[in-house]
Design a protein around this motif. Structure first.
Motif, short mmCIF file in Angstrom:
data_model
loop_
_atom_site.label_atom_id
_atom_site.label_comp_id
_atom_site.label_asym_id
_atom_site.label_seq_id
_atom_site.Cartn_x
_atom_site.Cartn_y
_atom_site.Cartn_z
N GLU A 185 88.32 -0.98 17.48
CA GLU A 185 88.15 -0.01 18.40
C GLU A 185 87.50 -0.26 19.50
O GLU A 185 86.17 -1.19 19.38
N GLU A 186 88.10 -0.29 20.64
CA GLU A 186 87.83 -0.72 21.99
C GLU A 186 87.21 -2.06 22.03
O GLU A 186 86.44 -2.59 23.04
N ALA A 187 88.05 -2.89 21.17
CA ALA A 187 87.78 -4.38 21.05
C ALA A 187 88.85 -5.00 22.44
O ALA A 187 89.96 -4.35 22.70
N LYS A 188 88.49 -6.20 22.77
CA LYS A 188 89.50 -6.68 23.72
C LYS A 188 89.21 -8.28 23.73
O LYS A 188 88.33 -8.88 23.65
N ASP A 189 90.56 -8.85 23.98
CA ASP A 189 90.45 -10.50 24.05
C ASP A 189 91.13 -10.84 25.15
O ASP A 189 91.66 -9.77 25.91
N GLU A 190 91.74 -12.04 25.28
CA GLU A 190 92.49 -12.40 26.42
C GLU A 190 94.24 -11.87 26.25
O GLU A 190 94.63 -11.73 27.29
N VAL A 191 94.49 -11.19 25.08
CA VAL A 191 95.85 -10.82 25.06
C VAL A 191 95.85 -9.41 24.72
O VAL A 191 96.50 -8.46 24.97
N LEU A 192 95.07 -8.73 23.65
CA LEU A 192 94.81 -7.62 23.03
C LEU A 192 93.64 -6.83 23.59
O LEU A 192 92.81 -7.27 23.86
N GLU A 193 94.00 -5.55 23.73
CA GLU A 193 92.98 -4.52 24.05
C GLU A 193 93.24 -3.22 23.05
O GLU A 193 94.52 -2.95 23.04
N PHE A 194 92.27 -2.64 22.46
CA PHE A 194 92.35 -1.49 21.99
C PHE A 194 91.74 -0.41 22.48
O PHE A 194 90.65 -0.47 22.95
N SER A 195 92.19 1.02 22.18
CA SER A 195 91.58 2.19 22.63
C SER A 195 90.56 2.68 21.70
O SER A 195 90.43 2.10 20.24
N LYS A 196 89.67 3.46 21.95
CA LYS A 196 88.88 4.12 21.04
C LYS A 196 90.06 5.15 20.09
O LYS A 196 90.98 5.32 20.43
N SER B 7 93.73 17.03 15.05
CA SER B 7 92.43 15.83 15.32
C SER B 7 91.75 15.24 14.38
O SER B 7 90.52 14.62 14.79
N SER B 8 91.91 15.75 13.21
CA SER B 8 91.35 15.16 11.93
C SER B 8 91.86 13.70 11.84
O SER B 8 90.95 12.83 11.48
N THR B 9 93.08 13.34 11.95
CA THR B 9 93.64 11.98 11.84
C THR B 9 93.52 11.35 13.17
O THR B 9 93.92 11.91 14.39
N LYS B 10 92.85 10.04 13.34
CA LYS B 10 92.69 9.63 14.53
C LYS B 10 93.64 8.11 14.60
O LYS B 10 93.84 7.37 13.45
N VAL B 11 94.24 7.57 15.47
CA VAL B 11 94.94 6.58 15.68
C VAL B 11 94.56 5.48 17.07
O VAL B 11 93.75 6.00 17.84
N LEU B 12 94.93 4.33 16.92
CA LEU B 12 94.44 3.34 17.92
C LEU B 12 95.49 3.15 18.71
O LEU B 12 96.68 2.65 18.08
N LEU B 13 95.68 3.09 20.03
CA LEU B 13 96.52 2.37 20.78
C LEU B 13 96.26 1.10 21.07
O LEU B 13 95.14 0.46 21.29
N THR B 14 97.01 0.47 21.17
CA THR B 14 97.19 -1.19 21.53
C THR B 14 97.87 -1.67 22.81
O THR B 14 99.12 -1.37 23.17
N LYS B 15 97.01 -2.35 23.73
CA LYS B 15 97.61 -3.01 24.86
C LYS B 15 97.83 -4.29 24.52
O LYS B 15 96.71 -5.10 24.23
N ILE B 16 99.01 -4.88 25.09
CA ILE B 16 99.09 -6.60 24.80
C ILE B 16 99.63 -6.97 26.18
O ILE B 16 100.35 -6.52 26.96
N SER B 17 98.92 -7.73 26.77
CA SER B 17 98.95 -8.58 28.22
C SER B 17 99.48 -9.77 28.25
O SER B 17 99.09 -10.58 27.36
N ASP B 18 100.45 -9.98 29.16
CA ASP B 18 100.92 -11.30 29.31
C ASP B 18 101.29 -11.46 30.88
O ASP B 18 102.04 -11.18 31.56
N GLY B 19 99.94 -11.87 31.32
CA GLY B 19 100.12 -11.99 33.03
C GLY B 19 100.07 -10.52 33.49
O GLY B 19 99.14 -9.59 33.19
N ASP B 20 101.16 -10.22 34.40
CA ASP B 20 101.18 -8.88 35.01
C ASP B 20 101.98 -7.88 33.93
O ASP B 20 102.17 -6.95 34.24
N LYS B 21 102.66 -8.26 32.96
CA LYS B 21 103.18 -7.66 32.14
C LYS B 21 102.46 -6.77 30.93
O LYS B 21 101.75 -7.65 30.51
N VAL B 22 102.44 -5.60 30.85
CA VAL B 22 101.64 -4.98 29.90
C VAL B 22 102.44 -3.98 29.09
O VAL B 22 103.14 -3.13 29.34
N PHE B 23 102.29 -4.21 27.71
CA PHE B 23 103.13 -3.69 26.55
C PHE B 23 102.02 -2.70 25.90
O PHE B 23 101.18 -3.14 25.91
N VAL B 24 102.29 -1.49 25.88
CA VAL B 24 101.43 -0.55 25.06
C VAL B 24 102.06 0.05 23.76
O VAL B 24 103.22 0.46 24.00
#
Length: 200
Positions: A134-145, A153-170
């Motif tokens: 949750e809300e962690a981040k390193d040089e490649v991965l970043e996570f949402s709350k 609203s009872s079940t929660k999920v995490l979104l994931t951001k993966i970065s490779d230079g200017d390319k961003v996959f979510v």
């Protein structure tokens, strides 16, 4: 960045699994397959069962290869199950294959009772490193709350951001694009590609 989509409803199985390579990082996201043993009194169509078998095998191969494994939430189509039916991904298929891997997931406090049970079973079977994402981040991965699972609203999920230079996959599982908070987070990440679950 190399992107491999492993299993989705449009490919014949419930789930939103994929495998992303960025440099030396190999990231497996939501390694699960869900097909009901019966639905409306019927087993899965034979073609769907064959596809499900193929997807399960690919997920196990990628589990072995992965450096990082991300589980957005513990619904049966996103995680190996300790009590899987023959059409799902059983925990025994990946048990003891976690050496030198990092497993990223949400805090126990943000899990429903069934999720906690599945998480505990996975925790016992996994011999790598378990990290609260949750809300962690390193040089490649970043996570949402944690954000809402579609209209729930009872079940929660995490979104994931993966970065490779200017390319961003979510990776945006099960928000169905109807959770405004999730959409706002993804837009703030300025993605090149969004892999989203829903609407059904």
């Amino acid at each position: 960045m190399e992107i491999e989509i492993l299993g989705t409803e449009s490919l014949g199985v419930r789930g939103l699994s994929c495998f992303i390579k960025v440099g030396h990082r190999k990231i497996l996201l939501d390694p699960g397959v869900a097909l009901g043993f019966t639905r409306h009194g019927l087993h899965p169509h034979p073609v769907q069962a064959v596809i499900g078998d193929y997807v399960r095998k690919r997920i196990v191969e990628k589990w072995v290869e992965a450096s990082d494994i991300v589980i957005s939430h513990f619904h049966g189509d996103h995680v190996p199950l300790y009590n899987a039916n023959p059409f799902q991904l059983h925990l025994n298929m990946v048990k003891d294959k976690g050496d030198n891997k990092v497993l990223w997931t949400k805090n126990w406090n943000h899990m429903m009772a069934k999720e906690k049970l599945r998480a505990k079973k996975l925790y016992r079977a996994f011999n790598g490193k378990w990290v609260i994402a949750e809300e962690a981040k390193d040089e490649v991965l970043e996570f949402s709350k944690p954000v809402s699972h579609g209209l729930s609203s009872s079940t929660k999920v995490l979104l994931t951001k993966i970065s490779d230079g200017d390319k961003v996959f979510v990776h945006m599982p099960d928000t169905q694009l109807i959770c405004d908070e999730a959409v706002s987070i993804v837009l703030s990440w300025k993605p090149s590609i969004v892999f989203a679950g829903g609407p059904p």
